[in-house]
Design a protein around this motif. Sequence first.
Motif, PDB file in Angstrom:
ATOM      1  N   MET A  22       0.823  -1.205   0.000  1.00 14.04           N
ATOM      2  CA  MET A  22       0.000   0.000   0.000  1.00 14.04           C
ATOM      3  C   MET A  22       0.858   1.257   0.000  1.00 14.04           C
ATOM      4  O   MET A  22       0.533   2.248  -0.652  1.00 14.04           O
ATOM      5  CB  MET A  22      -0.945   0.020   1.205  1.00 14.04           C
ATOM      6  CG  MET A  22      -2.034  -1.018   1.155  1.00 14.04           C
ATOM      7  SD  MET A  22      -3.122  -0.824  -0.260  1.00 14.04           S
ATOM      8  CE  MET A  22      -2.613  -2.170  -1.292  1.00 14.04           C
ATOM      9  N   ILE A  25       2.215   1.689  -3.667  1.00 13.07           N
ATOM     10  CA  ILE A  25       1.307   2.122  -4.729  1.00 13.07           C
ATOM     11  C   ILE A  25       0.570   3.416  -4.411  1.00 13.07           C
ATOM     12  O   ILE A  25      -0.027   3.998  -5.314  1.00 13.07           O
ATOM     13  CB  ILE A  25       0.278   1.026  -5.075  1.00 13.07           C
ATOM     14  CG1 ILE A  25      -0.658   0.768  -3.915  1.00 13.07           C
ATOM     15  CG2 ILE A  25       0.943  -0.229  -5.531  1.00 13.07           C
ATOM     16  CD1 ILE A  25      -1.802  -0.174  -4.254  1.00 13.07           C
ATOM     17  N   SER A  26       0.597   3.880  -3.184  1.00 16.95           N
ATOM     18  CA  SER A  26      -0.197   5.067  -2.859  1.00 16.95           C
ATOM     19  C   SER A  26       0.658   6.256  -2.453  1.00 16.95           C
ATOM     20  O   SER A  26       0.329   6.997  -1.545  1.00 16.95           O
ATOM     21  CB  SER A  26      -1.184   4.749  -1.743  1.00 16.95           C
ATOM     22  OG  SER A  26      -0.483   4.432  -0.562  1.00 16.95           O
ATOM     23  N   GLN A  29      -0.519  11.675  -3.597  1.00 18.15           N
ATOM     24  CA  GLN A  29      -1.680  12.158  -2.848  1.00 18.15           C
ATOM     25  C   GLN A  29      -2.418  13.149  -3.732  1.00 18.15           C
ATOM     26  O   GLN A  29      -1.906  14.210  -4.048  1.00 18.15           O
ATOM     27  CB  GLN A  29      -1.229  12.826  -1.555  1.00 18.15           C
ATOM     28  CG  GLN A  29      -2.317  13.544  -0.847  1.00 18.15           C
ATOM     29  CD  GLN A  29      -2.754  12.827   0.397  1.00 18.15           C
ATOM     30  OE1 GLN A  29      -2.059  11.962   0.861  1.00 18.15           O
ATOM     31  NE2 GLN A  29      -3.880  13.195   0.906  1.00 18.15           N
ATOM     32  N   ARG A  30      -3.630  12.820  -4.112  1.00 21.58           N
ATOM     33  CA  ARG A  30      -4.415  13.693  -4.972  1.00 21.58           C
ATOM     34  C   ARG A  30      -5.405  14.540  -4.188  1.00 21.58           C
ATOM     35  O   ARG A  30      -5.828  15.564  -4.629  1.00 21.58           O
ATOM     36  CB  ARG A  30      -5.153  12.868  -6.011  1.00 21.58           C
ATOM     37  CG  ARG A  30      -4.221  12.111  -6.919  1.00 21.58           C
ATOM     38  CD  ARG A  30      -4.990  11.414  -8.020  1.00 21.58           C
ATOM     39  NE  ARG A  30      -4.201  10.369  -8.634  1.00 21.58           N
ATOM     40  CZ  ARG A  30      -3.289  10.567  -9.563  1.00 21.58           C
ATOM     41  NH1 ARG A  30      -3.026  11.771  -9.965  1.00 21.58           N
ATOM     42  NH2 ARG A  30      -2.632   9.550 -10.076  1.00 21.58           N
ATOM     43  N   CYS A  80       3.923   0.507   5.450  1.00 22.20           N
ATOM     44  CA  CYS A  80       3.562   1.663   4.616  1.00 22.20           C
ATOM     45  C   CYS A  80       4.706   2.662   4.534  1.00 22.20           C
ATOM     46  O   CYS A  80       5.013   3.190   3.458  1.00 22.20           O
ATOM     47  CB  CYS A  80       2.325   2.368   5.182  1.00 22.20           C
ATOM     48  SG  CYS A  80       0.778   1.553   4.848  1.00 22.20           S
TER      49      CYS A  80
END
Length: 98
Positions: A22, A25-26, A29-30, A80
Motif C-alpha cells: 500500500m 502504490i499510494s 496524494q491527490r 507503509c
Amino acid sequence: MPYLISFHMGWLIGSLVLGFCMGWISVVQRGSGTSKVTAWWLAVLVAGLVAASCAHVVPGRFGYWLDLGLIMFACYLVGCTIGAWLRDRVVARSQPAA
C-alpha cells in the motif's frame, strides 16, 4: 506480548507486506488529506487504545484482540512507511535531471 508475536508471526508478516504494498502504490496524494483536527483526534484515539492495552483495561478475549490489532496496525504502518520511502528513492533516482 512475545506470545502474540510468536504465535501470529504469519499474520504480522502479512500485515507488514500489505502495508509495504500500500505504501508503494499510494505515494501520490491527490486529495487534501485529513484536517489537523481530525488527525489530532485520531492520534488521541490511538494513544487511548495503546494506554488501555498497556493498562490491561480490557480483559479476556477482547483485550487479546485489542493487543493483536494494535500490533498488526503498527506492522502495517511500518510497512507503509518503508514502501513509500523506498518508492520515493527508486522513482527519484529514475527521473531525468531537470
